[in-house]
Write a protein that holds these residues in place. Structure first.
Motif, PDB file in Angstrom:
ATOM      1  N   TRP A   1       0.812  -1.101  -0.189  1.00 42.64           N
ATOM      2  CA  TRP A   1      -0.119  -0.012   0.059  1.00 42.64           C
ATOM      3  C   TRP A   1       0.628   1.290   0.025  1.00 42.64           C
ATOM      4  CZ3 TRP A   1       0.642   3.594   3.805  1.00 42.64           C
ATOM      5  CH2 TRP A   1       1.190   3.192   4.927  1.00 42.64           C
ATOM      6  N   LEU A   2       1.922   1.217   0.669  1.00 39.69           N
ATOM      7  CA  LEU A   2       2.997   2.392   0.688  1.00 39.69           C
ATOM      8  C   LEU A   2       3.728   2.523  -0.569  1.00 39.69           C
ATOM      9  CD1 LEU A   2       4.311   4.514   2.149  1.00 39.69           C
ATOM     10  CD2 LEU A   2       6.026   2.805   3.110  1.00 39.69           C
ATOM     11  N   LEU A   3       3.726   1.353  -1.468  1.00 39.75           N
ATOM     12  CA  LEU A   3       4.474   1.583  -2.739  1.00 39.75           C
ATOM     13  C   LEU A   3       3.344   2.452  -3.725  1.00 39.75           C
ATOM     14  CD1 LEU A   3       6.392  -1.650  -3.521  1.00 39.75           C
ATOM     15  CD2 LEU A   3       7.254   0.736  -3.365  1.00 39.75           C
ATOM     16  N   VAL A   4       2.116   1.834  -3.554  1.00 37.24           N
ATOM     17  CA  VAL A   4       1.042   2.400  -4.371  1.00 37.24           C
ATOM     18  C   VAL A   4       0.813   3.738  -4.229  1.00 37.24           C
ATOM     19  CG1 VAL A   4      -1.549   2.280  -4.612  1.00 37.24           C
ATOM     20  CG2 VAL A   4      -0.113   0.388  -4.519  1.00 37.24           C
ATOM     21  N   PHE A   5       1.062   4.066  -2.769  1.00 34.49           N
ATOM     22  CA  PHE A   5       0.769   5.579  -2.377  1.00 34.49           C
ATOM     23  C   PHE A   5       2.096   6.305  -2.948  1.00 34.49           C
ATOM     24  CE2 PHE A   5       2.270   8.930   0.580  1.00 34.49           C
ATOM     25  CZ  PHE A   5       1.275   9.628   0.460  1.00 34.49           C
ATOM     26  N   LEU A   6       3.262   5.951  -2.781  1.00 31.28           N
ATOM     27  CA  LEU A   6       4.546   6.539  -3.356  1.00 31.28           C
ATOM     28  C   LEU A   6       4.420   6.595  -4.806  1.00 31.28           C
ATOM     29  CD1 LEU A   6       7.552   4.946  -1.205  1.00 31.28           C
ATOM     30  CD2 LEU A   6       6.393   7.202  -1.296  1.00 31.28           C
ATOM     31  N   ALA A   7       4.012   5.572  -5.536  1.00 34.49           N
ATOM     32  CA  ALA A   7       3.817   5.759  -6.989  1.00 34.49           C
ATOM     33  C   ALA A   7       2.758   6.818  -7.358  1.00 34.49           C
ATOM     34  CB  ALA A   7       3.208   4.378  -7.497  1.00 34.49           C
ATOM     35  N   ALA A   8       1.824   7.024  -6.537  1.00 27.68           N
ATOM     36  CA  ALA A   8       0.719   8.005  -6.948  1.00 27.68           C
ATOM     37  C   ALA A   8       1.113   9.260  -6.671  1.00 27.68           C
ATOM     38  CB  ALA A   8      -0.515   7.747  -6.120  1.00 27.68           C
ATOM     39  N   LEU A   9       1.861   9.478  -5.576  1.00 26.71           N
ATOM     40  CA  LEU A   9       2.492  10.636  -5.267  1.00 26.71           C
ATOM     41  C   LEU A   9       3.753  11.095  -6.369  1.00 26.71           C
ATOM     42  CD1 LEU A   9       2.960  12.659  -2.907  1.00 26.71           C
ATOM     43  CD2 LEU A   9       5.064  11.436  -2.029  1.00 26.71           C
ATOM     44  N   ASN A  10       4.307  10.201  -6.866  1.00 28.30           N
ATOM     45  CA  ASN A  10       5.314  10.635  -8.042  1.00 28.30           C
ATOM     46  C   ASN A  10       4.406  10.900  -9.152  1.00 28.30           C
ATOM     47  OD1 ASN A  10       7.653   9.870  -6.882  1.00 28.30           O
ATOM     48  ND2 ASN A  10       7.954   7.748  -7.483  1.00 28.30           N
ATOM     49  N   ALA A  11       3.272  10.350  -9.305  1.00 32.73           N
ATOM     50  CA  ALA A  11       2.668  10.821 -10.433  1.00 32.73           C
ATOM     51  C   ALA A  11       1.967  12.226 -10.342  1.00 32.73           C
ATOM     52  CB  ALA A  11       1.189   9.975 -10.772  1.00 32.73           C
ATOM     53  N   LEU A  12       1.598  12.447  -9.138  1.00 34.46           N
ATOM     54  CA  LEU A  12       1.047  13.789  -8.698  1.00 34.46           C
ATOM     55  C   LEU A  12       2.194  15.030  -9.031  1.00 34.46           C
ATOM     56  CD1 LEU A  12      -1.361  15.486  -7.658  1.00 34.46           C
ATOM     57  CD2 LEU A  12      -0.390  15.058  -5.282  1.00 34.46           C
ATOM     58  N   LEU A  13       3.316  14.453  -8.376  1.00 36.39           N
ATOM     59  CA  LEU A  13       4.457  15.429  -8.253  1.00 36.39           C
ATOM     60  C   LEU A  13       4.713  15.603  -9.799  1.00 36.39           C
ATOM     61  CD1 LEU A  13       6.784  14.168  -5.322  1.00 36.39           C
ATOM     62  CD2 LEU A  13       5.701  16.341  -5.641  1.00 36.39           C
ATOM     63  N   GLN A  14       4.816  14.686 -10.758  1.00 33.84           N
ATOM     64  CA  GLN A  14       5.051  14.957 -12.087  1.00 33.84           C
ATOM     65  C   GLN A  14       4.272  15.746 -12.949  1.00 33.84           C
ATOM     66  OE1 GLN A  14       4.408  11.394 -15.500  1.00 33.84           O
ATOM     67  NE2 GLN A  14       6.563  11.683 -15.090  1.00 33.84           N
ATOM     68  N   TRP A  15       3.031  15.740 -12.443  1.00 34.84           N
ATOM     69  CA  TRP A  15       1.914  16.579 -13.125  1.00 34.84           C
ATOM     70  C   TRP A  15       2.116  17.887 -12.488  1.00 34.84           C
ATOM     71  CZ3 TRP A  15      -2.624  18.900 -10.961  1.00 34.84           C
ATOM     72  CH2 TRP A  15      -3.415  19.406 -11.713  1.00 34.84           C
ATOM     73  N   LEU A  16       2.280  18.193 -11.280  1.00 33.28           N
ATOM     74  CA  LEU A  16       2.678  19.543 -10.584  1.00 33.28           C
ATOM     75  C   LEU A  16       3.828  20.221 -11.062  1.00 33.28           C
ATOM     76  CD1 LEU A  16       1.499  18.831  -6.907  1.00 33.28           C
ATOM     77  CD2 LEU A  16       0.410  20.088  -8.524  1.00 33.28           C
TER      78      LEU A  16
END
Ligand SMILES: NC(=O)C1=CN([C@@H]2O[C@H](COP(=O)(O)OP(=O)(O)OC[C@H]3O[C@@H](n4cnc5c(N)ncnc54)[C@H](O)[C@@H]3O)[C@@H](O)[C@H]2O)C=CC1
Ligand SMILES: CC(C)CCC[C@@H](C)[C@H]1CC[C@H]2[C@@H]3[C@H](O)CC4=CC(=O)CC[C@]4(C)[C@H]3CC[C@]12C
Length: 411
Positions: free
Chosen positions: A335-350
């Protein structure tokens, strides 16, 4: 699609959010002019049948370079080898001194006239050029333009100039893993699998593969039918594999340690680049003789490399280079990897307006690495006699030597 593969792992899945193929037709027809009148090549129909002209698009890439070298070593009928790429490698120069004429062509597959000029007079096209980006470095539109429109340009160039034989480098990604994370365990070309794509890369490869298969049988200039097939490699490794080199360098930076992120039980299909190149050369060679059997067909491309998780497989090479994989189980909960992956995607977009942030971990790469996807099939062997040229031991040794050399240099 040909006779086999109907309804199975066909790659005819849905590309969520992408336009249908017909909505993106290119202007090639108009831009070709009289190119089609220059030559009507056919492999068996002229006195020159012994000497063939091959074109390799993307011939300076990781796979492309191996295809180019393999053709020079293993295709006795080769008379001229055209290497077409957006970025030409300096290593091509050394090939020009050999007995076969090697022509380097700097060009872009998205430019129809450049493709047509390169294709004109070629007997066989091996189309490996592609934009391999699962990290968000390029825009979805650019990926589509290169992989789909570029492939369309290659097909139209064949039709217009009379080139009859086209081998396309597809990918296992046209089938899966799908967005639902369904395992594909030792599957073959007919295995039923729900192919649902969201990511631009697998979408583009699936659309391009479909174009290539549907083009089989089209009449080319001169009246003969086009013969096409698509090869679907699993994850390719070997000399020139940049992600492997990056993992090695990262491990060195971390004092020789890598940390397990994916369970060892998840199998990820891998294939040695030399065997992928060999399969392309064989398929291209046999397409004429076995046109009725091979035309319009897809073939998974794999070899005797062991079925392992992505990380355990990498350790086959990185271990002998001095790295260690820490943990029998993933160190972080999923679940933490999923969270980190989603965070990376958000950061990429921002961050996109300011800087390109494209780490290895994102929701797509995590899903691919974390979903079992392996193939087991003898279709290529039955249809055109493919057997791996390199044993697993050879493939492993060659890759280790390359990682050792590349990791310590600026290659
Ligand atoms: N690397 C892998 O694990 C796998 C790769 N593939 C496919 O194999 C093919 C080759 O991939 P790699 O060698 O790994 O990638 P790569 O990036 O090393 O090679 C692709 C080559 O295509 C060229 N290229 C890109 N855009 C171009 C354009 N617009 N016009 C002309 N040339 C262009 C690049 O300059 C590069 O030399 C691709 O079609 C890819 O989809 C399929 C399965 C697995
Ligand atoms: C700790 C992370 C989760 C590890 C990330 C690893 C990923 C970068 C790679 C895992 C699987 C790779 C892909 C796979 O081998 C299949 C592919 C086929 C292609 O046609 C192109 C390349 C790729 C998508 C490959 C890309 C890197 C991985 C996602």
């Amino acid at each position: 699609m040909g006779q086999e593969g109907e309804g199975g792992a066909s790659g005819r899945g849905r590309c969520v959010g992408w336009p249908a193929l017909d909505e993106r037709r290119g202007p090639l027809q108009a831009s070709l002019g009289t190119l089609g009148q220059r030559l009507q090549p056919g492999m068996a129909d002229s006195a020159q049948a012994q000497k063939l002209v091959y074109l390799v698009t993307g011939g300076c890439g990781f796979l492309g370079e191996h295809v180019v070298r393999m053709l020079l070593q293993r295709e006795p009928r080769l008379g001229e080898l055209r290497v077409f790429d957006r970025h030409l490698g300096p290593w091509l120069e050394e090939l020009k001194t050999g007995p076969v004429r090697v022509t380097a062509i700097q060009g872009d597959v998205t430019e129809a006239h450049e493709v047509a000029a390169a294709v004109a007079g070629a007997h066989v096209v091996i189309h490996t050029a592609g934009l391999v980006d699962v990290f968000g470095r390029a825009s979805p539109e650019t990926i589509h333009e290169v992989n789909v429109q570029g492939t369309r340009n290659v097909i139209e160039a064949c039709v217009q100039t009379g080139t009859r034989f086209l081998v396309y480098t597809s990918s296992m990604e046209v089938v899966g893993p799908n967005t639902k994370g369904h395992p594909f365990y030792r599957g073959n070309e007919d295995t039923l699998y729900e192919a649902v794509h969201r990511h631009p890369y697998p979408c583009s490869k699936a659309l391009a593969e479909r174009l290539v298969l549907e083009a089989n049988g089209r009449e080319v200039h001169g009246g003969l039918p086009l013969v096409t097939c698509a090869l679907r490699p699993t994850g390719i490794y070997g000399e020139g594999h940049q992600i492997m080199r990056d993992f090695y360098r990262q491990g060195l930076r971390l004092g020789g340690w890598l940390f397990r992120a994916i369970p060892a039980s998840v199998e990820h299909g891998r294939v040695y680049v030399g065997n992928v190149a060999w399969m392309h050369v064989l398929a291209a060679r046999e397409l004429e003789r076995r046109a009725a059997l091979m035309g319009g067909q897809v073939y998974f491309c794999y070899d005797g490399s062991p079925y392992k998780s992505y990380e355990d497989f990498n350790m086959e090479f990185l271990g002998p280079c001095g790295l260690q994989l820490v943990g029998a189980r993933p160190l972080l909960p999923y679940w933490l990897l999923v969270f980190l992956a989603a965070l990376n995607a958000l950061l990429q977009w921002l961050l996109r307006p300011l800087v390109l942030y494209a780490p290895l971990l994102n929701p797509y790469t995590l899903a691919v690495a974390n979903t079992t996807f392996t193939v087991s099939t003898d279709k290529a062997q039955r249809h055109f006699g493919y057997e791996p040229l390199f044993s697993w031991e050879d493939s492993r040794t060659r890759t280790i030597l390359w990682v050792q050399a590349a990791g310590s240099s600026a290659q």
